[in-house]
Design an enzyme around this catalytic site. Structure first.
Site, PDB file in Angstrom:
ATOM      1  N   HIS A 107      -4.007   6.080   3.085  1.00  0.00           N
ATOM      2  CA  HIS A 107      -4.675   4.848   2.669  1.00  0.00           C
ATOM      3  C   HIS A 107      -4.100   3.628   3.386  1.00  0.00           C
ATOM      4  O   HIS A 107      -4.832   2.808   3.950  1.00  0.00           O
ATOM      5  CB  HIS A 107      -4.508   4.728   1.153  1.00  0.00           C
ATOM      6  N   ASN A 134     -13.671   0.661  -7.401  1.00  0.00           N
ATOM      7  CA  ASN A 134     -14.756   1.607  -7.099  1.00  0.00           C
ATOM      8  C   ASN A 134     -15.320   2.285  -8.341  1.00  0.00           C
ATOM      9  O   ASN A 134     -15.687   3.442  -8.307  1.00  0.00           O
ATOM     10  CB  ASN A 134     -14.253   2.705  -6.152  1.00  0.00           C
ATOM     11  N   ASP A 145       0.839  -1.197   0.000  1.00  0.00           N
ATOM     12  CA  ASP A 145       0.000   0.000   0.000  1.00  0.00           C
ATOM     13  C   ASP A 145       0.879   1.254   0.000  1.00  0.00           C
ATOM     14  O   ASP A 145       2.006   1.224  -0.508  1.00  0.00           O
ATOM     15  CB  ASP A 145      -0.940  -0.035   1.223  1.00  0.00           C
ATOM     16  N   SER A 166     -11.419  -0.594  -1.053  1.00  0.00           N
ATOM     17  CA  SER A 166     -10.144  -0.640  -0.321  1.00  0.00           C
ATOM     18  C   SER A 166     -10.365  -0.916   1.153  1.00  0.00           C
ATOM     19  O   SER A 166      -9.517  -1.512   1.817  1.00  0.00           O
ATOM     20  CB  SER A 166      -9.412   0.700  -0.453  1.00  0.00           C
TER      21      SER A 166
END
Length: 304
Positions: free
Chosen positions: A83, A180, A49, A247
Site C-alpha cells: 500500500h 471505501n 502508511d 487510498s
C-alpha cells in the site's frame, strides 16, 4: 482500543515493467504545471502508511528520510503490504523515462511506517507519526508541508484530532482518504476518521470517466475527488501495480498540493500558509455534476 486500518484496496494487476504516464496523473492535468516548470521542487510530503521500498528505481531519488514506528529497527521501513509504496509512487515517482511518473516528481518524501503487514496499527502510533512529521527537520532545514494519510478508523479520538490540529497550525496541509465503505448511494453518509475532521482535506474517488466510484464514502465533509480506480503506480519488488480505492485518490491530491505550493511560493515571493494552500487546491477543482456529498468542490484539475 479500536484499531486504525489502511483503507482496503482492490488489486487489478501487477507488472514487472512499465513505461507509461499513469492516466490519473494525466486526468488531473499535472503535466500542465510541469510544462510551466513546476514539479514539486522544495516540497516535502510525509507519507504515513505501510512503509515503502525506498530503493525502488522510481522512488529512490525522491525519498529524503524515513522512520519506522512499528516493531523492529527504527530505520527499517520495509513495505510488506504494498500500500505505502503504491501511494508514494503516485505522489513522487521520478520523471525519468522509466516506469511511472508521480504527480510531483521533484518533491521529497518522508516515509513514516506506521502499519504492519496486515494494514493495522493503533491510534497512538498514528499520533506519534503525525507528531514526528510536524517536528521533523531535514538536513537543510526542510520541513513537512503536506501529510498524506490513506487510512481510517471508526472512532473519533480526541488526541488524534488534536495532533492533526497542531499540524495544521504549523502550516501543514493534511490530506486524508474518505474511505471505501460506500454503497453507491450518494445520500448515504459514511464516516471515517481522520478523514471526517474539518481540518483535513478529505478525498473521495472517481473513475476515469468522472463517475462516482462505487466504493467511495460520501458525507458532508468531502472536500474534493481524484482518480481512484485502476491506478497505476510503484509496487514492492521493483514492480508496478494497478490498485483501486480512495487510498489511491488521496496521493493525487497530495502531489497536486506540492505543485501548487511550489508555484504559489514563487508567485507570491513568500511561503504560503496552510489556509492559502488549501484555498489554491480548492480553486483548482472542476465540477463533475455529482452531489456535494460525493464530490465536494469537484475533481482536482491543475489545468484551471
Amino acid at each position: 482500543m479500536s484499531k486504525m486500518r489502511l483503507i482496503p484496496f482492490t488489486m487489478q494487476e501487477v507488472l514487472q515493467r512499465n513505461e507509461e504516464a499513469p492516466r490519473g496523473v494525466e486526468m488531473i492535468g499535472a503535466q500542465t504545471l510541469w510544462e510551466e516548470g513546476y514539479e514539486g521542487d522544495g516540497s516535502v510530503i510525509a507519507v504515513i502508511d505501510s512503509g515503502c521500498q525506498i530503493d525502488h528505481p522510481d522512488l529512490e531519488a525522491s525519498i529524503i528520510d524515513w522512520h519506522n514506528f512499528t516493531s523492529g529497527s527504527r530505520r527499517d521501513v520495509t513495505d510488506e503490504n504494498g500500500h505505502g509504496t503504491h501511494v508514494a509512487g503516485t505522489i513522487a515517482a521520478s520523471l525519468n523515462e522509466y516506469g511511472v511518473a508521480g504527480v510531483a516528481p521533484k518533491s521529497k518524501l518522508l516515509i513514516l511506517k506506521a502499519f504492519d503487514q496486515n494494514g493495522e496499527t493503533s491510534y497512538q502510533t498514528i499520533i506519534q507519526a503525525i507528531q514526528y512529521a510536524t517536528k521533523w527537520r531535514g538536513p537543510r532545514g526542510e520541513r513537512v508541508r503536506i501529510i498524506s494519510m490513506s487510512f481510517g478508523g471508526k472512532r473519533d479520538y480526541s488526541l488524534l484530532h488534536k495532533s492533526i490540529q497542531r499540524a495544521v497550525q504549523q502550516d501543514i496541509l493534511v490530506v486524508c482518504a474518505a474511505g471505501n465503505e460506500g454503497d453507491g448511494n450518494a445520500r448515504t453518509t459514511e464516516r471515517m476518521y481522520p478523514g471526517f475532521y474539518k481540518e483535513v482535506v478529505q478525498v473521495g474517488a472517481v473513475n476515469y470517466e468522472g463517475q462516482m466510484a462505487d466504493f467511495t464514502n460520501t458525507n458532508d465533509e468531502i472536500d474534493l475527488v481524484a482518480p481512484g480506480v485502476d491506478i497505476l503506480s510503484t509496487y514492492p519488488g521493483n514492480q508496478y501495480a494497478r490498485l483501486s480505492g480512495t487510498s489511491m485518490a488521496t496521493p493525487h491530491v497530495a502531489g497536486a498540493a506540492a505543485l501548487l505550493l511550489e508555484k504559489g511560493n514563487k508567485e507570491f515571493e513568500r511561503t504560503l500558509t496552510e489556509p492559502e494552500l488549501f484555498a489554491l487546491v480548492v480553486k483548482h477543482t472542476r465540477d463533475l455534476g455529482l452531489s456535494k456529498s460525493t464530490e465536494g468542490n469537484g475533481l482536482i484539475d491543475l489545468r484551471g
